[in-house]
Design a protein around this motif. Structure first.
Motif, PDB file in Angstrom:
ATOM      1  N   UNK A  24       0.844  -1.193   0.000  1.00 15.05           N
ATOM      2  CA  UNK A  24       0.000   0.000   0.000  1.00 15.05           C
ATOM      3  C   UNK A  24       0.882   1.246   0.000  1.00 15.05           C
ATOM      4  N   UNK A  25       0.243   2.369  -0.268  1.00 15.39           N
ATOM      5  CA  UNK A  25       0.946   3.647  -0.224  1.00 15.39           C
ATOM      6  C   UNK A  25       1.438   3.920   1.207  1.00 15.39           C
ATOM      7  N   UNK A  26       0.681   3.485   2.191  1.00 18.50           N
ATOM      8  CA  UNK A  26       1.087   3.661   3.588  1.00 18.50           C
ATOM      9  C   UNK A  26       2.386   2.905   3.867  1.00 18.50           C
ATOM     10  N   UNK A  27       2.469   1.639   3.432  1.00 19.71           N
ATOM     11  CA  UNK A  27       3.707   0.876   3.636  1.00 19.71           C
ATOM     12  C   UNK A  27       4.871   1.513   2.887  1.00 19.71           C
ATOM     13  N   UNK A  28       4.613   1.989   1.662  1.00 18.72           N
ATOM     14  CA  UNK A  28       5.681   2.634   0.898  1.00 18.72           C
ATOM     15  C   UNK A  28       6.166   3.886   1.624  1.00 18.72           C
ATOM     16  N   UNK A  29       5.236   4.687   2.097  1.00 21.87           N
ATOM     17  CA  UNK A  29       5.611   5.900   2.823  1.00 21.87           C
ATOM     18  C   UNK A  29       6.384   5.585   4.091  1.00 21.87           C
ATOM     19  N   UNK A  30       5.939   4.573   4.823  1.00 20.74           N
ATOM     20  CA  UNK A  30       6.596   4.192   6.069  1.00 20.74           C
ATOM     21  C   UNK A  30       8.035   3.758   5.822  1.00 20.74           C
ATOM     22  N   UNK A  31       8.233   2.851   4.867  1.00 25.19           N
ATOM     23  CA  UNK A  31       9.592   2.355   4.652  1.00 25.19           C
ATOM     24  C   UNK A  31      10.463   3.419   3.983  1.00 25.19           C
ATOM     25  N   UNK A  32       9.882   4.226   3.101  1.00 26.13           N
ATOM     26  CA  UNK A  32      10.661   5.296   2.464  1.00 26.13           C
ATOM     27  C   UNK A  32      11.142   6.294   3.518  1.00 26.13           C
ATOM     28  N   UNK A  33      10.289   6.610   4.460  1.00 21.29           N
ATOM     29  CA  UNK A  33      10.663   7.532   5.539  1.00 21.29           C
ATOM     30  C   UNK A  33      11.779   6.928   6.399  1.00 21.29           C
ATOM     31  N   UNK A  34      11.618   5.663   6.777  1.00 20.24           N
ATOM     32  CA  UNK A  34      12.615   4.987   7.620  1.00 20.24           C
ATOM     33  C   UNK A  34      13.981   4.924   6.923  1.00 20.24           C
ATOM     34  N   UNK A  35      13.969   4.541   5.637  1.00 23.54           N
ATOM     35  CA  UNK A  35      15.242   4.417   4.909  1.00 23.54           C
ATOM     36  C   UNK A  35      15.832   5.783   4.590  1.00 23.54           C
ATOM     37  N   UNK A  36      14.960   6.764   4.354  1.00 20.79           N
ATOM     38  CA  UNK A  36      15.435   8.129   4.116  1.00 20.79           C
ATOM     39  C   UNK A  36      16.147   8.699   5.330  1.00 20.79           C
ATOM     40  N   UNK A  37      15.653   8.381   6.516  1.00 22.31           N
ATOM     41  CA  UNK A  37      16.314   8.833   7.743  1.00 22.31           C
ATOM     42  C   UNK A  37      17.708   8.237   7.884  1.00 22.31           C
ATOM     43  N   UNK A  38      17.933   7.091   7.257  1.00 18.30           N
ATOM     44  CA  UNK A  38      19.245   6.432   7.303  1.00 18.30           C
ATOM     45  C   UNK A  38      20.116   6.833   6.117  1.00 18.30           C
ATOM     46  N   UNK A  39      19.570   7.699   5.251  1.00 18.00           N
ATOM     47  CA  UNK A  39      20.278   8.151   4.038  1.00 18.00           C
ATOM     48  C   UNK A  39      20.688   6.968   3.164  1.00 18.00           C
ATOM     49  N   UNK A  40      19.837   5.968   3.117  1.00 20.91           N
ATOM     50  CA  UNK A  40      20.117   4.765   2.341  1.00 20.91           C
ATOM     51  C   UNK A  40      19.657   4.971   0.900  1.00 20.91           C
ATOM     52  N   UNK A  41      20.562   4.854  -0.077  1.00 15.26           N
ATOM     53  CA  UNK A  41      20.142   5.031  -1.463  1.00 15.26           C
ATOM     54  C   UNK A  41      19.246   3.886  -1.925  1.00 15.26           C
ATOM     55  N   UNK A  42      18.281   4.219  -2.752  1.00 19.97           N
ATOM     56  CA  UNK A  42      17.332   3.228  -3.257  1.00 19.97           C
ATOM     57  C   UNK A  42      17.124   3.445  -4.749  1.00 19.97           C
ATOM     58  N   UNK A  43      16.664   2.387  -5.402  1.00 21.51           N
ATOM     59  CA  UNK A  43      16.248   2.459  -6.795  1.00 21.51           C
ATOM     60  C   UNK A  43      14.852   1.861  -6.875  1.00 21.51           C
ATOM     61  N   UNK A  44      14.157   2.192  -7.943  1.00 17.72           N
ATOM     62  CA  UNK A  44      12.787   1.717  -8.091  1.00 17.72           C
ATOM     63  C   UNK A  44      12.622   1.036  -9.437  1.00 17.72           C
ATOM     64  N   UNK A  45      12.006  -0.140  -9.421  1.00 18.78           N
ATOM     65  CA  UNK A  45      11.685  -0.881 -10.630  1.00 18.78           C
ATOM     66  C   UNK A  45      10.240  -1.343 -10.504  1.00 18.78           C
ATOM     67  N   UNK A  46       9.425  -0.862 -11.421  1.00 14.86           N
ATOM     68  CA  UNK A  46       7.995  -1.153 -11.389  1.00 14.86           C
ATOM     69  C   UNK A  46       7.467  -0.795 -10.005  1.00 14.86           C
TER      70      UNK A  46
END
Length: 151
Positions: free
Chosen positions: A88-110
């Motif tokens: 869900x968008x909620x799960x995406x927002x939650x994990x994006x926020x958590x990983x963003x706080x750690x300055x962890x780079x991410x990529x997105x595929x589909x």
């Protein structure tokens, strides 16, 4: 041989242009795609120096050299990744926020978020009950940290 610019990417070539040439590959770790100056070796033992004039990252499929008979192509070694598949968008927002706080780079595929494996991220995903899997996979571009400071 010194490579100072990328000729093109194989995605831009007609397949017939690839078939007629002797192919050599340079295998790089994804972290090395951001290096503008490096010494590399093809899978056929040819040594190359890369000294890119443009401030541009290398990508999988980039052509370092091409003439009528030969072509040298960048390929990327597989990374140990966590593939996050939020429901869900909620799960995406939650994990994006958590990983963003750690300055962890991410990529997105589909619909997936890809991050390099980290046991702390794995534990966090288990704790938050967000679907993920660990997988060896090639990425086309480097995981790049975004410059940021907390002033």
């Amino acid at each position: 041989m010194i490579i100072e610019k990328i000729v093109t990417n194989i995605k831009e070539l007609d397949p017939s242009e690839l078939e007629s040439r002797h192919k050599e590959k340079v295998y790089l770790e994804s972290a090395h795609l951001v290096k503008r100056i490096q010494r590399v070796e093809t899978d056929h033992g040819r040594e190359l120096g890369i000294r890119l004039k443009d401030n541009k990252d290398l990508k999988a499929g980039d052509i370092l050299f091409m003439d009528d008979e030969n072509i040298i192509i960048i390929d990327v070694l597989s990374d140990d990744l966590i593939i996050i598949s939020p429901r869900s968008m909620h799960e995406m927002g939650t994990i994006a926020h958590q990983l963003g706080n750690r300055h962890l780079p991410a990529q997105f595929e589909e619909g997936d978020m890809l991050v390099q494996y980290d046991y702390l991220v794995e534990e966090l995903l288990q704790e938050l009950d967000i679907p993920f899997k660990r997988e060896e996979r090639k990425v086309e571009q480097a995981f790049r940290h975004i410059g940021h400071s907390h002033d």
